[in-house]
Scaffold this motif. Sequence first.
Motif, mmCIF file in Angstrom:
data_model
loop_
_atom_site.group_PDB
_atom_site.id
_atom_site.type_symbol
_atom_site.label_atom_id
_atom_site.label_comp_id
_atom_site.label_asym_id
_atom_site.label_seq_id
_atom_site.Cartn_x
_atom_site.Cartn_y
_atom_site.Cartn_z
ATOM 1 N N GLU A 134 0.155 6.602 -5.485
ATOM 2 C CA GLU A 134 -0.610 6.501 -3.972
ATOM 3 C C GLU A 134 0.524 7.069 -2.898
ATOM 4 N N VAL A 169 -3.234 10.696 -1.153
ATOM 5 C CA VAL A 169 -3.993 10.034 -1.930
ATOM 6 C C VAL A 169 -4.645 8.944 -1.070
ATOM 7 N N LEU A 229 -9.089 14.558 -2.849
ATOM 8 C CA LEU A 229 -7.606 14.910 -2.732
ATOM 9 C C LEU A 229 -7.413 16.295 -2.408
#
Length: 127
Positions: free
Chosen positions: A56, A60, A111
């Motif tokens: 992450e 993200v 994404l």
Amino acid sequence: MTSFYPQFHSTFFLDNNMASRAPATTGRLLVSFRKWYYNAAGFNKIGLMRDDTIHEDSDVKEALRRLPEKVYNDRMFRLKRALDLSMKQAVLPKEQRTQYEEDVHYLEPYLKEVIRERKEVEEWSKK
């Protein structure tokens, strides 16, 4: 000019039937390898999907923020269940594990959009 290996030249290298079968065989082999690697990675044994394992970073995190609520809640359930199983040093029964065919790349479109937007902003800031 004569070929050094004339018997191979006419039968092996110019066999169109063999050439047409090669991509299908290679494709099946590639899918088999992907399935093997997917199972060997181990995250499916605790119920995770591939996109659940992405590190992450800021891109993200923004993509996660854009997920529909149900998809986000499903992700959180999988992560909590995986943490619980990990603490217990247990795995799911085979029938409950995430299968290769069931693994949906749910985060990937969001994404890609976030990365595209970030690059666009960076390009505009250069000008």
